[in-house]
Motif scaffolding. Structure first.
Motif, short mmCIF file in Angstrom:
data_model
loop_
_atom_site.label_atom_id
_atom_site.label_comp_id
_atom_site.label_asym_id
_atom_site.label_seq_id
_atom_site.Cartn_x
_atom_site.Cartn_y
_atom_site.Cartn_z
N THR A 150 10.10 6.89 21.83
CA THR A 150 10.38 6.66 20.38
C THR A 150 9.39 7.18 19.35
OG1 THR A 150 11.52 5.25 21.53
CG2 THR A 150 10.34 4.32 19.86
N GLN A 151 9.49 7.95 18.35
CA GLN A 151 7.77 7.92 17.68
C GLN A 151 7.12 7.31 16.97
OE1 GLN A 151 10.80 10.22 14.65
NE2 GLN A 151 9.72 12.71 15.78
N VAL A 152 5.96 6.96 16.92
CA VAL A 152 5.50 5.86 16.66
C VAL A 152 5.13 6.45 14.87
CG1 VAL A 152 3.17 4.61 16.86
CG2 VAL A 152 4.24 5.14 19.04
N THR A 153 5.95 6.46 13.92
CA THR A 153 5.83 6.68 12.21
C THR A 153 4.85 6.27 12.01
OG1 THR A 153 6.78 5.59 11.78
CG2 THR A 153 7.88 7.76 12.74
N SER A 154 4.44 4.32 11.76
CA SER A 154 3.73 4.03 11.05
C SER A 154 3.98 3.78 9.63
CB SER A 154 2.69 4.52 11.19
OG SER A 154 1.97 3.84 12.47
N GLY A 155 5.24 4.75 9.11
CA GLY A 155 5.71 4.40 7.97
C GLY A 155 5.87 5.78 7.94
N LEU A 156 5.20 6.83 8.36
CA LEU A 156 4.75 8.07 7.52
C LEU A 156 5.59 9.55 7.87
CD1 LEU A 156 0.88 7.26 8.00
CD2 LEU A 156 1.95 7.15 5.90
N ASP A 157 5.99 10.49 7.37
CA ASP A 157 6.28 11.51 8.19
C ASP A 157 5.43 11.79 9.00
OD1 ASP A 157 7.79 12.03 5.77
OD2 ASP A 157 5.90 13.17 4.64
N THR A 170 1.02 -0.92 0.04
CA THR A 170 0.00 0.05 -0.34
C THR A 170 0.50 1.61 0.39
OG1 THR A 170 -1.35 -1.40 1.03
CG2 THR A 170 -1.94 1.36 1.26
N SER A 171 0.28 2.38 -0.40
CA SER A 171 0.90 3.21 -1.26
C SER A 171 0.94 4.57 0.41
CB SER A 171 0.58 4.20 -1.37
OG SER A 171 1.20 5.40 -1.88
N ALA A 172 1.61 5.05 0.81
CA ALA A 172 2.37 5.39 2.06
C ALA A 172 1.20 7.07 2.27
CB ALA A 172 3.13 6.11 2.26
N GLY A 173 0.96 7.56 0.86
CA GLY A 173 0.02 7.95 0.51
C GLY A 173 -1.66 8.07 0.49
N ASP A 174 -1.42 6.53 0.58
CA ASP A 174 -2.75 6.64 0.83
C ASP A 174 -3.51 6.88 1.92
OD1 ASP A 174 -3.71 5.33 -1.29
OD2 ASP A 174 -3.15 3.11 -1.00
N PHE A 175 -2.25 7.16 2.96
CA PHE A 175 -3.12 7.04 4.71
C PHE A 175 -1.39 8.77 4.93
CE2 PHE A 175 -2.87 3.03 4.20
CZ PHE A 175 -4.30 2.75 5.04
N GLN A 176 -1.05 8.84 4.15
CA GLN A 176 -0.51 10.49 4.37
C GLN A 176 -1.82 11.25 5.34
OE1 GLN A 176 2.21 10.52 3.02
NE2 GLN A 176 2.74 12.07 3.84
N LYS A 177 -2.81 11.61 5.07
CA LYS A 177 -3.51 12.97 6.12
C LYS A 177 -3.06 12.04 7.40
CE LYS A 177 -7.34 9.32 6.12
NZ LYS A 177 -8.78 8.72 5.84
N TYR A 178 -3.05 11.06 8.03
CA TYR A 178 -2.50 10.85 9.68
C TYR A 178 -0.70 11.61 9.56
CZ TYR A 178 -5.92 7.63 9.61
OH TYR A 178 -7.79 6.69 9.04
N SER A 179 -0.53 11.72 9.19
CA SER A 179 1.26 12.70 8.77
C SER A 179 1.22 13.36 9.32
CB SER A 179 1.23 12.70 7.09
OG SER A 179 2.23 10.80 6.86
N GLY A 211 -4.82 -13.63 15.18
CA GLY A 211 -5.41 -13.49 16.62
C GLY A 211 -5.33 -12.44 17.24
N MET A 212 -3.69 -12.09 17.53
CA MET A 212 -3.50 -10.80 17.94
C MET A 212 -4.09 -9.09 17.37
SD MET A 212 -1.22 -10.15 20.66
CE MET A 212 -0.06 -8.71 20.79
N THR A 213 -4.66 -8.89 18.02
CA THR A 213 -5.21 -7.38 18.18
C THR A 213 -4.33 -6.46 18.08
OG1 THR A 213 -7.61 -8.02 19.26
CG2 THR A 213 -6.91 -5.76 18.76
N TYR A 214 -4.67 -5.46 16.75
CA TYR A 214 -3.68 -4.16 16.80
C TYR A 214 -3.83 -3.02 16.69
CZ TYR A 214 0.07 -8.27 15.28
OH TYR A 214 1.26 -8.95 15.48
N ALA A 215 -3.31 -1.88 16.96
CA ALA A 215 -3.94 -0.54 16.85
C ALA A 215 -3.76 -0.07 15.45
CB ALA A 215 -3.14 0.28 17.13
N VAL A 216 -4.69 0.26 14.39
CA VAL A 216 -4.59 0.09 12.97
C VAL A 216 -4.86 1.56 12.88
CG1 VAL A 216 -4.14 -2.36 12.60
CG2 VAL A 216 -6.74 -0.53 12.63
N LEU A 217 -4.12 1.93 11.28
CA LEU A 217 -5.00 3.53 10.54
C LEU A 217 -5.48 2.84 9.80
CD1 LEU A 217 -1.06 5.08 9.90
CD2 LEU A 217 -3.09 5.16 12.33
N MET A 218 -6.82 4.16 9.13
CA MET A 218 -8.10 3.48 8.45
C MET A 218 -8.02 3.97 6.67
SD MET A 218 -9.49 0.37 9.42
CE MET A 218 -10.69 0.40 8.91
#
Length: 545
Positions: free
Chosen positions: A456-463, A353-362, A509-516
């Motif tokens: 430590t920054q939580v970046t999720s691969g984004l700016d 997935t392109s990071a651009g799809d989630f750029q709003k989270y930057s 089975g593990m529950t993670y925090a995700v950006l939608m």
């Protein structure tokens, strides 16, 4: 005086018929247009001083001194190793070939300027090959970090195994013309080639052998089909070796994938599942031949995919490592009778997935925070005043009193939104917000899967956001809890709805925090790839606030 070397350089370029066509053509065209002499100093205050008196206000032109580093670094290495003459093996031995890997914009410095300097010095070997690549663009646009058209390899490594990235970049290498990086193309090539062909053969052959023998089977009498397979290995070894030597890397990789496809065809043809019960010795022979194909693949693919290659080598019960054994490992025999470890699949399907799809989270600046102190709010019964270390101490006012005791919170490592607009709550200024998921009357705080340092920054691969945002702006974002399924490519349940999820090495089975983002999601990760989870059970699809 560069023009003085025109004839020598022309003769050098014309005899270098093994160069890539565009490198050789560019060099010869420049030489035909007549070389222009170039000054090797600049009127600047920084850089390498000119080691000649009277030039104190000048510095050596960077592309004159930079290429000298190839030679000077060799000399320094030899000196540091205590073998001061060893550099000569690389620069005065005619049998030693030097390869200069670079982009096409640097061709002139390595086929004209540096060779001219070496010729002028005398007694030093010229570059044997300058395999310059063309450009790789990003989905139709030229890479530009300043314009946000870029891909951060460290962040990609948080989502994909290194060999997956290496495979796609190698298969798509712009050797002779510009190429395009596309997330969709990456998914298709990895899933349809690397997983479905290469990884499929390796895992089905190893798994069947381990399940039915548990050890490396002996090689018995060969039939024509077996002999053809072994001959195919030898042919591929010669072809791939020549392709590597001539820097035709895509050709080499294509031949490796062709051998993997042949391996699948051989495995289907000999059908070991039909032999295991009626002729186990014959079954062992065809599996041994299959293991020889797997071994050859691991050695040939090592330059492209070293991590998976070494893993396969180990699963084949081979001694040492591919790095130590080298190309001759293709011919090294398998040791019959050695106990096999349970095979591990090397690759799984991906959803790139392109990071651009989630750029709003930057816009977010999320950091790991460690709770240092919790005390009751002096003016509100349902609030805590918390001191949290995010690399610096801040105060957070939270409404967690209903869900956590002060003692529970004092042990927590949590995720903090640090660029939230400060707010004064009942007389106490709050400088950030702890992230938590709430659903079905329960609340769970976000926490790293393993301990991380404060800040430590939580970046999720984004700016990372650099501006302050309001709580209203944060509420527009869709962060949720997602429970990972066992399906491939990865999908998560976000409350009765399955969506594709970009993550690496997740636990079903593990529950993670995700950006939608519509029907896609990205697992939240720290800057060094640690996934963000929850400190207690929470339902899938719970909204994070």
């Amino acid at each position: 005086k560069l023009s003085h070397f025109t004839d020598d350089l022309m003769e050098y370029a014309e005899r270098s018929s093994h160069w890539r066509p565009h490198v050789r053509a560019f060099t010869i065209n420049v030489l035909k247009d007549s070389l222009v002499d170039r000054p090797i100093t600049r009127d600047i205050s920084w850089g390498v001083p000119v080691p000649v008196g009277g030039f104190d206000d000048k510095r050596i032109y960077v592309w004159f001194e930079a290429v000298i580093g190839y030679l000077s670094a060799s000399k320094e290495w030899a000196m540091l190793e205590g073998r001061p003459d060893d550099w000569k093996k690389f620069w005065t031995d005619g049998d030693c070939r030097s390869y200069y890997f670079l982009g096409k914009d640097n061709i002139i410095f390595h086929t004209i300027i540096w060779p001219a300097m070496l010729i002028g010095h005398g007694g030093l070997d010229l570059p044997y090959d300058v395999p310059a690549n063309q450009y790789m663009n990003l989905e139709g646009q030229k890479f530009s970090k300043s314009m946000g058209i870029s891909i951060a390899i460290p962040e990609m490594l948080h989502m994909f195994k290194p060999d997956i990235i290496r495979y796609y970049l190698s298969a798509n290498m712009p050797e002779t013309k510009d190429s395009e990086f596309s997330w969709e193309d990456m998914s298709q090539r990895v899933n349809n080639e690397l997983v479905a062909t290469y990884g499929n053969f390796l895992h089905r052959a190893l798994s069947f052998t381990h399940k039915n023998f548990g050890e490396m089977p002996a090689l018995g009498e060969l039939d024509d089909c077996d002999r053809n397979a072994i001959a195919r290995i030898a042919e591929a070894s010669v072809f791939v070796s020549k392709a590597y030597s001539s820097c035709e890397f895509r050709v080499a990789l294509k031949a490796i994938m062709d051998l993997a496809q042949f391996g699948n065809q051989y495995f289907d043809q000999v059908a070991p599942w039909s032999l295991i019960s009626k002729d186990k010795a014959r079954c062992g022979t065809v599996l041994n031949v299959s293991m020889q194909i797997a071994k050859a693949l691991s050695v040939m693919a090592f330059p492209f995919m070293p991590f998976s290659s070494e893993s396969i080598w180990k699963q084949l019960c081979m001694d040492a490592t591919i790095e130590e054994v080298g190309w001759k490992g293709i011919e090294d025999g398998l040791v019959a009778g050695r106990k096999m470890e349970k095979p591990v699949p090397q690759f799984a399907k991906i959803e790139a997935t392109s990071a651009g799809d989630f750029q709003k989270y930057s816009v977010l600046d999320l950091r790991i925070g460690k709770v240092r102190e919790v005390r009751p709010h002096p003016n509100a019964d349902k609030l805590y005043v918390m001191s949290v270390d995010i690399g610096r101490p801040i105060t957070i006012v939270s409404g967690l009193k209903e869900f956590y005791s002060a003692e529970e919170l004092c042990t927590k490592t949590l995720v903090v939104l640090t660029n939230l607009e400060p707010a004064t709550l009942r007389g106490v200024k709050s400088e950030g917000m702890l992230l938590a998921a709430e659903g079905d009357g329960k609340l769970a705080l976000l926490t790293p899967e393993r301990d991380l340092p404060a800040g430590t920054q939580v970046t999720s691969g984004l700016d990372v956001g650099s501006k302050t945002i309001s709580f209203k702006e944060f509420q527009k974002l869709d962060l949720r809890s997602g429970t990972l399924s066992a399906e491939q490519p990865a999908t998560v349940d976000v409350g009765g709805r399955m969506v594709a999820c970009t993550m690496k090495d997740g636990k079903p089975g593990m529950t993670y925090a995700v950006l939608m983002n519509a029907d896609k999601s990205v697992v939240m990760t720290s800057s060094d790839g640690v996934k963000i989870v929850f400190d207690r059970e929470i339902q899938a699809g719970a909204k994070i606030r």
